[in-house]
Design an enzyme around this catalytic site. Structure first.
Site, PDB file in Angstrom:
ATOM      1  N   ASP A 161      -1.292  -5.997  -0.526  1.00  0.00           N
ATOM      2  CA  ASP A 161      -1.601  -5.389   0.767  1.00  0.00           C
ATOM      3  C   ASP A 161      -3.092  -5.102   0.882  1.00  0.00           C
ATOM      4  O   ASP A 161      -3.707  -4.596  -0.072  1.00  0.00           O
ATOM      5  CB  ASP A 161      -0.863  -4.048   0.912  1.00  0.00           C
ATOM      6  CG  ASP A 161       0.299  -4.124   1.875  1.00  0.00           C
ATOM      7  OD1 ASP A 161       0.379  -5.078   2.670  1.00  0.00           O
ATOM      8  OD2 ASP A 161       1.143  -3.210   1.829  1.00  0.00           O
ATOM      9  N   GLU A 178      -1.658  -5.650   8.325  1.00  0.00           N
ATOM     10  CA  GLU A 178      -0.852  -5.165   9.446  1.00  0.00           C
ATOM     11  C   GLU A 178      -1.519  -5.489  10.778  1.00  0.00           C
ATOM     12  O   GLU A 178      -2.746  -5.423  10.891  1.00  0.00           O
ATOM     13  CB  GLU A 178      -0.666  -3.645   9.321  1.00  0.00           C
ATOM     14  CG  GLU A 178       0.105  -3.242   8.084  1.00  0.00           C
ATOM     15  CD  GLU A 178       0.330  -1.734   7.969  1.00  0.00           C
ATOM     16  OE1 GLU A 178       0.007  -0.982   8.924  1.00  0.00           O
ATOM     17  OE2 GLU A 178       0.842  -1.303   6.920  1.00  0.00           O
ATOM     18  N   LYS A 237      -1.493  -9.375   2.407  1.00  0.00           N
ATOM     19  CA  LYS A 237      -0.754  -8.977   3.612  1.00  0.00           C
ATOM     20  C   LYS A 237      -1.616  -7.999   4.388  1.00  0.00           C
ATOM     21  O   LYS A 237      -2.305  -7.158   3.788  1.00  0.00           O
ATOM     22  CB  LYS A 237       0.586  -8.331   3.246  1.00  0.00           C
ATOM     23  CG  LYS A 237       1.368  -7.811   4.470  1.00  0.00           C
ATOM     24  CD  LYS A 237       2.805  -7.473   4.147  1.00  0.00           C
ATOM     25  CE  LYS A 237       3.025  -6.126   3.555  1.00  0.00           C
ATOM     26  NZ  LYS A 237       2.571  -4.977   4.384  1.00  0.00           N
ATOM     27  N   ASP A 288       0.841  -1.199   0.000  1.00  0.00           N
ATOM     28  CA  ASP A 288       0.000   0.000   0.000  1.00  0.00           C
ATOM     29  C   ASP A 288       0.880   1.254   0.000  1.00  0.00           C
ATOM     30  O   ASP A 288       0.370   2.375  -0.106  1.00  0.00           O
ATOM     31  CB  ASP A 288      -1.008  -0.009   1.153  1.00  0.00           C
ATOM     32  CG  ASP A 288      -0.359  -0.033   2.519  1.00  0.00           C
ATOM     33  OD1 ASP A 288       0.874  -0.211   2.607  1.00  0.00           O
ATOM     34  OD2 ASP A 288      -1.094   0.121   3.526  1.00  0.00           O
ATOM     35  N   SER A 289       2.205   1.065   0.043  1.00  0.00           N
ATOM     36  CA  SER A 289       3.131   2.166  -0.216  1.00  0.00           C
ATOM     37  C   SER A 289       2.860   2.769  -1.593  1.00  0.00           C
ATOM     38  O   SER A 289       3.287   3.888  -1.872  1.00  0.00           O
ATOM     39  CB  SER A 289       4.584   1.671  -0.125  1.00  0.00           C
ATOM     40  OG  SER A 289       4.766   0.496  -0.890  1.00  0.00           O
ATOM     41  N   GLU A 313       8.947  -4.714  10.513  1.00  0.00           N
ATOM     42  CA  GLU A 313       9.375  -3.396  10.019  1.00  0.00           C
ATOM     43  C   GLU A 313       9.923  -2.543  11.147  1.00  0.00           C
ATOM     44  O   GLU A 313       9.298  -2.385  12.196  1.00  0.00           O
ATOM     45  CB  GLU A 313       8.193  -2.674   9.331  1.00  0.00           C
ATOM     46  CG  GLU A 313       8.615  -1.295   8.809  1.00  0.00           C
ATOM     47  CD  GLU A 313       7.693  -0.686   7.770  1.00  0.00           C
ATOM     48  OE1 GLU A 313       6.742  -1.362   7.321  1.00  0.00           O
ATOM     49  OE2 GLU A 313       7.944   0.476   7.383  1.00  0.00           O
TER      50      GLU A 313
HETATM   51  O1  KIV Z   1       3.520  -1.127   1.657  1.00  0.00           O
HETATM   52  C1  KIV Z   1       4.646  -1.624   1.586  1.00  0.00           C
HETATM   53  O2  KIV Z   1       5.406  -1.393   0.625  1.00  0.00           O
HETATM   54  C2  KIV Z   1       5.069  -2.509   2.667  1.00  0.00           C
HETATM   55  C3  KIV Z   1       6.512  -2.911   2.711  1.00  0.00           C
HETATM   56  C4  KIV Z   1       7.384  -1.764   2.937  1.00  0.00           C
HETATM   57  C5  KIV Z   1       6.742  -3.998   3.687  1.00  0.00           C
HETATM   58  O3  KIV Z   1       4.281  -2.873   3.464  1.00  0.00           O
END
Ligand code: KIV
Length: 276
Positions: free
Chosen positions: A88, A120, A118, A49-50, A186
């Site tokens: 994510d 969190e 994924k 989600d970056s 992280e």
């Molecule tokens: O959103 C993302 O890119 C991440 C990684 C940095 C682990 O969660």
């Protein structure tokens, strides 16, 4: 493998089975061409989600939507032949209840073709992870600094020093017990990340968590040096593409202004030359 036999894609049980063997190599990607580059060298391609900050210029990951993850997820799945795509789950798409999480995880998997998601959170997300994994949704967990909780954490800080170490260990143990096939650590201090890696039977994938983890992940744009103004300590820049792009764009602008681009070789003559 022969040139005609298809490459067998990496799946969550393969990743889990890599515990304690060769380090897992993970990078993010958000587009088909970058996914192809990552696919050639990595085990997992993470549609993080970056994407919200890296591609869409958002100030944090909080504004990322399901639609953004599906759009970029589809693009990445098209480019990944062998590396396993993981998508994510965006903020607000899974925290309310295990049922909400299942609905959105199933949508991400069905609409992108990715075999895993994924999310969190540690102890407080364990029930949801167990609910998902029991229903065919492989989950990669993410503990330590969880960027979607930036406002409650009070910034993008190291998480797990002194009194916090036991909480991070408990989070990692909880996601393992709930059935996660791997866990991202992280911005966790390196000694603690090493102890968590030893304690767990699933692979740990570190970002700013030292060398003892079972694998490493970075945001691809960070390690390629696409940003000139963003240099977190945990990112090693393997290239300076931002600088190279700036120089290329400046050269283009100068040539357009000087009318030296396009040259004859970039233009189409009025009459096709006769081949001799
Ligand atoms: O959103 C993302 O890119 C991440 C990684 C940095 C682990 O969660």
């Amino acid at each position: 493998m022969s040139a005609t036999s298809p490459v067998r894609p990496v799946l969550p049980p393969d990743i889990r089975a890599r515990k304690g063997s060769a380090p897992l190599v993970v990078l993010t990607a958000y587009s088909t061409p970058v996914a192809r580059l990552v696919d050639a060298h990595c085990d997992i391609v993470l549609v993080g989600d970056s994407v919200g900050m890296v591609i869409h210029g958002l100030p944090s990951t909080l504004g990322v939507t399901m639609e953004m993850m599906i759009l970029h997820g589809r693009a990445v799945v098209r480019g990944a032949q062998k590396a396993m795509p993981v998508i994510d789950m965006p903020f607000g798409s899974y925290e309310e209840s295990p049922e909400q999480a299942f609905r959105n995880a199933a949508r991400l998997m069905a609409e992108t073709g990715a075999p895993a998601v994924k999310l969190e959170g540690g102890v407080h997300m364990a029930e949801t992870i167990a609910f998902l994994t029991a229903r065919g949704v492989p989950v990669m967990a993410h503990v330590g600094l969880t960027p979607q909780a930036v406002n409650t954490l009070g910034g993008y800080k190291v998480v797990g020093r002194e009194g916090e170490a036991e909480k991070v260990m408990a989070d990692a143990r909880a996601v393992e017990a709930a059935g996660a096939f791997a866990v991202v650590l992280e911005k966790v201090p390196e000694g603690l990340a090493g102890r968590i890696t030893e304690a767990l039977s699933i692979p740990t994938i570190g970002i700013g968590a030292g060398v003892a983890c079972d694998g490493q992940v970075l945001v691809v744009d960070d390690m390629l040096g696409l940003f000139t103004d963003f240099r977190p300590k945990f990112v090693k820049r393997y290239a300076e593409l931002g600088k190279a792009a700036d120089e290329a764009i400046a050269a283009y602008a100068a040539e357009v202004r000087a009318r030296s681009f396009p040259a004859a070789e970039h233009s189409f003559p009025d009459v096709v030359p006769v081949k001799k």
